[in-house]
Design an enzyme around this catalytic site. Structure first.
Site, PDB file in Angstrom:
ATOM      1  N   HIS A   2       0.867  -0.828   0.254  1.00 52.29           N
ATOM      2  CA  HIS A   2      -0.069  -0.059   0.072  1.00 52.29           C
ATOM      3  C   HIS A   2       0.668   0.999   0.035  1.00 52.29           C
ATOM      4  CE1 HIS A   2       0.288   0.232   4.754  1.00 52.29           C
ATOM      5  NE2 HIS A   2       0.245   0.770   4.416  1.00 52.29           N
ATOM      6  N   ASP A  56      -0.253  -7.419   1.165  1.00 49.75           N
ATOM      7  CA  ASP A  56       0.685  -6.260   1.913  1.00 49.75           C
ATOM      8  C   ASP A  56       1.511  -6.133   1.609  1.00 49.75           C
ATOM      9  OD1 ASP A  56      -0.283  -3.626   1.573  1.00 49.75           O
ATOM     10  OD2 ASP A  56      -0.154  -3.485   4.346  1.00 49.75           O
ATOM     11  N   SER A  66       4.657   2.496   7.865  1.00 48.52           N
ATOM     12  CA  SER A  66       4.285   1.242   7.095  1.00 48.52           C
ATOM     13  C   SER A  66       5.231   0.723   6.153  1.00 48.52           C
ATOM     14  CB  SER A  66       3.246   1.381   5.796  1.00 48.52           C
ATOM     15  OG  SER A  66       2.127   0.730   6.006  1.00 48.52           O
TER      16      SER A  66
END
Length: 355
Positions: free
Chosen positions: A107, A137, A215
């Site tokens: 993402h 992911d 992230s």
């Protein structure tokens, strides 16, 4: 009264003409499954955890040169008023081999037209997205110009971790590169919702402070080995509230190996929605045309065995399926209206998006 938390992907997003955001919100939370082919010169994996831990500063000094900030630029967005300015995102990542491969979250780089990796010393290197897998992911980048002094991080084992073990998170929350936070393993084998809507099993829950921009960064054990990729937080405020999630490194490594080898990551697909039942997994819904439907699986069935594996929950059945490949046959033992049946399913291939 119990209050539901939102689970956020942790990309810090900024757009030139259409405002800013802090990631994509989804309801409660992810695992990947298969893929193979070893990556060339990949960092070694440590199979067991040591009973001793190093100081946080020692860990930071040993890994800082292998942790990077990932910055992306995306195309102008089409709106009812015409194209609006470019957007971008800032996340984190880490080097995994001397060939210049970097792991981050899917993402973080989704929709990116360009990617830049920034090292701890400030050096900026353009990178190319080798491949990305929304179901895990996980994305792999390749540095366009590989420095001679790359510092791949050592990969550990999430399976060796126990609740209460110390962990360290390093990344670029809110663009603040090289930020270090500490905590413990709060829980193991959590489920997250991947960007494509499917489930990621085996996630690590931690209370180490994780915020937008973390992230793709590493979650490290007490000896500085990567045990997961920081990916999501459960929050009411949009910031850290002590509930963060990391995709297990075993999942990330399998996917990365496949992407580097130029392979498509294909996963087996049963085609059902599940819930826990008394000593089994209850079939809540069967999708028409899927492997389950073709084998005669019905809503209301309770699966008690998958192959030679006893099934006590929906998680058990998901893991049993995940261990196989598309096209494999799986014998399911089900309870239906007081009787026991055996159904043989030929697993399909997981579609690109969960319905």
């Amino acid at each position: 009264m119990f209050r539901k938390f939102l689970v956020f992907f942790l990309t810090l997003t900024a757009a030139a003409a259409i405002g800013a955001g802090a990631g994509i919100g989804v309801w409660e939370a992810t695992d990947a499954d298969q893929a193979a082919a070893p990556a060339a010169q990949a960092a070694p994996t440590a199979p067991v955890a040591s009973s001793t831990s190093r100081s946080v500063n020692s860990i930071y000094e040993s890994v800082k040169n292998g942790v990077v900030q990932v910055s992306t630029r995306t195309a102008a967005q089409n709106t009812p008023f015409g194209p609006q300015g470019q957007g971008g995102a800032t996340g984190s990542g880490f080097v995994i081999d001397m060939e210049g491969h970097v792991i981050t979250n899917q993402h973080v780089v989704n929709g990116a037209q360009s990617v830049t990796v920034t090292f701890a010393n400030g050096d900026e290197v353009p990178a190319t997205v080798v491949g990305a897998d929304a179901s895990a992911d996980v994305a792999v980048l390749k540095l366009n110009d590989v420095p001679s002094d790359l510092h791949p991080l050592q990969l550990g084992s999430s399976k060796a971790m126990k609740i209460g073990d110390p962990v360290v998170a390093i990344g670029s929350p809110f663009g603040l590169q090289g930020t270090v936070t500490t905590g413990i393993v709060s829980a193991l084998n959590r489920e997250l919702t991947a960007p494509d809507g499917f489930t990621i099993d085996g996630a690590i829950q931690t209370d180490a402070a994780i915020n937008p921009g973390n992230s793709g960064g590493p979650l490290l054990d007490g000896n500085g080995r990567v045990i997961g990729i920081n990916s999501q937080i459960a929050t009411q405020s949009g910031g850290n509230e002590g509930i963060g999630y990391a995709v297990p490194i075993e999942t990330a490594r399998k996917v990365a190996d496949a992407l580097i080898a130029g392979k498509t990551v294909e996963r087996p697909f049963l085609g059902v929605r599940l819930a826990d039942a008394d000593n089994g997994a209850r079939i809540v819904q069967v999708t028409s045309g899927t492997a389950a439907a073709k084998a005669g699986v019905q809503a209301g069935d309770v699966v008690t065995k998958a192959g030679d594996t006893d099934v006590h929950s929906g998680d058990d059945l998901r893991r049993a399926v995940a261990d196989l490949q598309p096209g494999d046959k799986l014998e399911l033992t089900v309870r239906r209206n007081g009787t026991t049946k055996t159904l043989t399913v030929t697993l399909g291939t997981r579609p690109a998006q969960s319905n």
